[in-house]
Scaffold this motif. Sequence first.
Motif, PDB file in Angstrom:
ATOM      1  N   MET A 108      -6.844   4.726  27.118  1.00  0.00           N
ATOM      2  CA  MET A 108      -6.753   3.279  26.905  1.00  0.00           C
ATOM      3  C   MET A 108      -6.927   2.537  28.230  1.00  0.00           C
ATOM      4  SD  MET A 108      -3.563   0.934  25.514  1.00  0.00           S
ATOM      5  CE  MET A 108      -3.550   1.570  23.844  1.00  0.00           C
ATOM      6  N   ILE A 109      -7.581   1.403  28.162  1.00  0.00           N
ATOM      7  CA  ILE A 109      -7.705   0.511  29.304  1.00  0.00           C
ATOM      8  C   ILE A 109      -6.750  -0.658  29.099  1.00  0.00           C
ATOM      9  CG2 ILE A 109      -9.238  -1.006  30.604  1.00  0.00           C
ATOM     10  CD1 ILE A 109     -11.572   0.715  29.499  1.00  0.00           C
ATOM     11  N   ILE A 110      -5.864  -0.852  30.047  1.00  0.00           N
ATOM     12  CA  ILE A 110      -4.931  -1.980  30.013  1.00  0.00           C
ATOM     13  C   ILE A 110      -5.352  -2.950  31.104  1.00  0.00           C
ATOM     14  CG2 ILE A 110      -2.525  -2.684  30.296  1.00  0.00           C
ATOM     15  CD1 ILE A 110      -1.870   0.333  29.556  1.00  0.00           C
ATOM     16  N   THR A 111      -5.661  -4.173  30.721  1.00  0.00           N
ATOM     17  CA  THR A 111      -6.041  -5.164  31.729  1.00  0.00           C
ATOM     18  C   THR A 111      -4.912  -6.170  31.909  1.00  0.00           C
ATOM     19  OG1 THR A 111      -7.093  -6.786  30.244  1.00  0.00           O
ATOM     20  CG2 THR A 111      -8.442  -4.934  30.995  1.00  0.00           C
ATOM     21  N   VAL A 112      -4.709  -6.567  33.149  1.00  0.00           N
ATOM     22  CA  VAL A 112      -3.704  -7.578  33.483  1.00  0.00           C
ATOM     23  C   VAL A 112      -4.417  -8.734  34.177  1.00  0.00           C
ATOM     24  CG1 VAL A 112      -1.569  -8.088  34.713  1.00  0.00           C
ATOM     25  CG2 VAL A 112      -1.941  -5.793  33.767  1.00  0.00           C
ATOM     26  N   THR A 113      -4.237  -9.926  33.643  1.00  0.00           N
ATOM     27  CA  THR A 113      -4.809 -11.140  34.232  1.00  0.00           C
ATOM     28  C   THR A 113      -3.645 -12.012  34.695  1.00  0.00           C
ATOM     29  OG1 THR A 113      -6.640 -11.003  32.649  1.00  0.00           O
ATOM     30  CG2 THR A 113      -6.371 -13.082  33.845  1.00  0.00           C
ATOM     31  N   PRO A 114      -3.320 -11.994  35.997  1.00  0.00           N
ATOM     32  CA  PRO A 114      -2.130 -12.726  36.464  1.00  0.00           C
ATOM     33  C   PRO A 114      -2.271 -14.247  36.410  1.00  0.00           C
ATOM     34  CG  PRO A 114      -2.827 -11.030  38.042  1.00  0.00           C
ATOM     35  CD  PRO A 114      -3.945 -11.216  37.073  1.00  0.00           C
ATOM     36  N   ASN A 115      -3.508 -14.753  36.396  1.00  0.00           N
ATOM     37  CA  ASN A 115      -3.711 -16.200  36.470  1.00  0.00           C
ATOM     38  C   ASN A 115      -4.794 -16.602  35.462  1.00  0.00           C
ATOM     39  OD1 ASN A 115      -3.193 -18.768  37.468  1.00  0.00           O
ATOM     40  ND2 ASN A 115      -4.546 -18.551  39.238  1.00  0.00           N
ATOM     41  N   PRO A 116      -4.498 -16.523  34.157  1.00  0.00           N
ATOM     42  CA  PRO A 116      -5.516 -16.778  33.139  1.00  0.00           C
ATOM     43  C   PRO A 116      -5.929 -18.246  33.120  1.00  0.00           C
ATOM     44  CG  PRO A 116      -3.361 -16.697  32.125  1.00  0.00           C
ATOM     45  CD  PRO A 116      -3.164 -16.302  33.565  1.00  0.00           C
ATOM     46  N   ALA A 117      -7.021 -18.529  32.426  1.00  0.00           N
ATOM     47  CA  ALA A 117      -7.500 -19.906  32.331  1.00  0.00           C
ATOM     48  C   ALA A 117      -8.155 -20.134  30.981  1.00  0.00           C
ATOM     49  CB  ALA A 117      -8.504 -20.207  33.444  1.00  0.00           C
ATOM     50  N   LEU A 118      -7.993 -21.325  30.466  1.00  0.00           N
ATOM     51  CA  LEU A 118      -8.781 -21.757  29.317  1.00  0.00           C
ATOM     52  C   LEU A 118     -10.094 -22.283  29.878  1.00  0.00           C
ATOM     53  CD1 LEU A 118      -8.933 -22.306  26.250  1.00  0.00           C
ATOM     54  CD2 LEU A 118      -8.070 -24.604  26.732  1.00  0.00           C
ATOM     55  N   ASP A 119     -11.174 -21.549  29.628  1.00  0.00           N
ATOM     56  CA  ASP A 119     -12.483 -21.919  30.169  1.00  0.00           C
ATOM     57  C   ASP A 119     -13.137 -22.971  29.281  1.00  0.00           C
ATOM     58  OD1 ASP A 119     -12.184 -20.104  32.211  1.00  0.00           O
ATOM     59  OD2 ASP A 119     -13.374 -18.535  31.251  1.00  0.00           O
ATOM     60  N   LEU A 120     -13.477 -24.106  29.864  1.00  0.00           N
ATOM     61  CA  LEU A 120     -14.115 -25.216  29.156  1.00  0.00           C
ATOM     62  C   LEU A 120     -15.513 -25.410  29.729  1.00  0.00           C
ATOM     63  CD1 LEU A 120     -11.055 -27.642  29.324  1.00  0.00           C
ATOM     64  CD2 LEU A 120     -11.697 -26.172  27.405  1.00  0.00           C
ATOM     65  N   THR A 121     -16.519 -25.420  28.858  1.00  0.00           N
ATOM     66  CA  THR A 121     -17.901 -25.518  29.315  1.00  0.00           C
ATOM     67  C   THR A 121     -18.613 -26.658  28.603  1.00  0.00           C
ATOM     68  OG1 THR A 121     -17.979 -23.122  29.678  1.00  0.00           O
ATOM     69  CG2 THR A 121     -20.087 -24.284  29.586  1.00  0.00           C
ATOM     70  N   TRP A 122     -19.277 -27.524  29.407  1.00  0.00           N
ATOM     71  CA  TRP A 122     -20.117 -28.582  28.863  1.00  0.00           C
ATOM     72  C   TRP A 122     -21.508 -28.485  29.482  1.00  0.00           C
ATOM     73  CZ3 TRP A 122     -14.988 -29.762  30.072  1.00  0.00           C
ATOM     74  CH2 TRP A 122     -14.207 -30.222  29.010  1.00  0.00           C
ATOM     75  N   HIS A 123     -22.533 -28.765  28.682  1.00  0.00           N
ATOM     76  CA  HIS A 123     -23.916 -28.811  29.142  1.00  0.00           C
ATOM     77  C   HIS A 123     -24.365 -30.270  29.184  1.00  0.00           C
ATOM     78  CE1 HIS A 123     -25.012 -24.432  28.743  1.00  0.00           C
ATOM     79  NE2 HIS A 123     -23.844 -24.473  28.131  1.00  0.00           N
ATOM     80  N   VAL A 124     -24.912 -30.684  30.319  1.00  0.00           N
ATOM     81  CA  VAL A 124     -25.432 -32.043  30.469  1.00  0.00           C
ATOM     82  C   VAL A 124     -26.878 -31.959  30.953  1.00  0.00           C
ATOM     83  CG1 VAL A 124     -23.157 -33.021  30.956  1.00  0.00           C
ATOM     84  CG2 VAL A 124     -24.601 -32.259  32.846  1.00  0.00           C
ATOM     85  N   ASP A 125     -27.639 -33.027  30.710  1.00  0.00           N
ATOM     86  CA  ASP A 125     -29.047 -33.021  31.114  1.00  0.00           C
ATOM     87  C   ASP A 125     -29.194 -32.886  32.620  1.00  0.00           C
ATOM     88  OD1 ASP A 125     -29.900 -33.272  28.511  1.00  0.00           O
ATOM     89  OD2 ASP A 125     -29.944 -35.466  28.582  1.00  0.00           O
ATOM     90  N   ARG A 126     -28.410 -33.678  33.345  1.00  0.00           N
ATOM     91  CA  ARG A 126     -28.477 -33.653  34.807  1.00  0.00           C
ATOM     92  C   ARG A 126     -27.165 -34.205  35.363  1.00  0.00           C
ATOM     93  NH1 ARG A 126     -33.054 -34.438  38.556  1.00  0.00           N
ATOM     94  NH2 ARG A 126     -34.382 -34.821  36.741  1.00  0.00           N
ATOM     95  N   ILE A 127     -26.616 -33.526  36.361  1.00  0.00           N
ATOM     96  CA  ILE A 127     -25.384 -34.005  36.985  1.00  0.00           C
ATOM     97  C   ILE A 127     -25.747 -35.006  38.083  1.00  0.00           C
ATOM     98  CG2 ILE A 127     -23.376 -33.363  38.371  1.00  0.00           C
ATOM     99  CD1 ILE A 127     -23.353 -30.689  36.942  1.00  0.00           C
ATOM    100  N   VAL A 128     -25.198 -36.217  37.945  1.00  0.00           N
ATOM    101  CA  VAL A 128     -25.417 -37.270  38.931  1.00  0.00           C
ATOM    102  C   VAL A 128     -24.068 -37.600  39.564  1.00  0.00           C
ATOM    103  CG1 VAL A 128     -26.219 -39.628  39.327  1.00  0.00           C
ATOM    104  CG2 VAL A 128     -27.326 -38.197  37.576  1.00  0.00           C
ATOM    105  N   PRO A 129     -23.892 -37.339  40.866  1.00  0.00           N
ATOM    106  CA  PRO A 129     -22.602 -37.650  41.505  1.00  0.00           C
ATOM    107  C   PRO A 129     -22.219 -39.114  41.290  1.00  0.00           C
ATOM    108  CG  PRO A 129     -23.973 -36.350  42.971  1.00  0.00           C
ATOM    109  CD  PRO A 129     -24.840 -36.728  41.815  1.00  0.00           C
ATOM    110  N   GLY A 130     -21.003 -39.331  40.817  1.00  0.00           N
ATOM    111  CA  GLY A 130     -20.512 -40.676  40.569  1.00  0.00           C
ATOM    112  C   GLY A 130     -20.992 -41.269  39.266  1.00  0.00           C
TER     113      GLY A 130
END
Length: 321
Positions: free
Chosen positions: A1-23
Amino acid sequence: MIITVTPNPALDLTWHVDRIVPGGVHRADTGRARAGGKGLNVARVAHAQGATVRALTTVGGAAGGEFALELRSSGVPHLLVPVVAETRRSIALVDEHLGDTTIVNERGINPSNDEWRALLDAVGESLVDAAEAGENAPVLVISGSLPPGAPAELLPSLIIAGRAAGAAVIVDTSGPALLQAADAGASVLKPNAAELAEATGISDPLAGAAELLRRGAELVLLSMGADGMLAVTSDAVVQARLQTPLAGNPTGAGDAAVAACASLWAEGVREPEAILRRATAWSAAAVLMPLAGEIHDSWPSLADALLVETHDFAPEQKDPR
């Protein structure tokens, strides 16, 4: 068996945009939420490839509730330790025009000492279950960052618990924790070249790997980006790479490599070249997928296409490439 431990998990949120414009103001279709963290990515890949796994991590707050629901729907066997603090979030903005991804990771909130003890107890119980259920020794994977303020003894305690149970321990972390893992007796360490240089203060990758071996590691799997991956032991260096690097999403490539190593180790395979071939192929196959925790079905053909070289190794040697 493989037991994995993740000490600092995260809810991953992903958005796709046409182009990132600062500000600027951006509009996107409904994003995607996924239970994330490096150990969970390892568990997802290994589980999808037929390994017996159990993913352990903490979970708390509203984000933790969403995290738990998604993980449950994934079908990956897991055990969640409840904590008071909110599970952190990782936000990815994908620029469709450039093909780049901008990521903002919350640092995470340190659980209480009692909550850490509960996680350690869960790891101990899982190690006992694994030892009783399997023909081969269990494999404990500790993967990812530690939240700010985590106890200094946490990582060594996890490694010592694994070794006491007869498990091989694979650690994928960075910074001072990488040296700490080597000192505590981790079997395998999986840094990339930048992480290794930062942790050891040594610019030459082979000399840095030698330092981890000197401290107690048996095998160092070293990601070298476009140059592939190295498997470094006390007497040999094996290099595997594709003739032409793949374009795609490298986010989960290292986690896939760890999953490959853990899967083979759980089957009783210890030969560095065999581990390196599988790790490099799964890592490359992960680049072809849009989300971390998945690998492309073409990984066997990628493994066949690898260029593999073996060199004798002594700690004072420089990079042979």
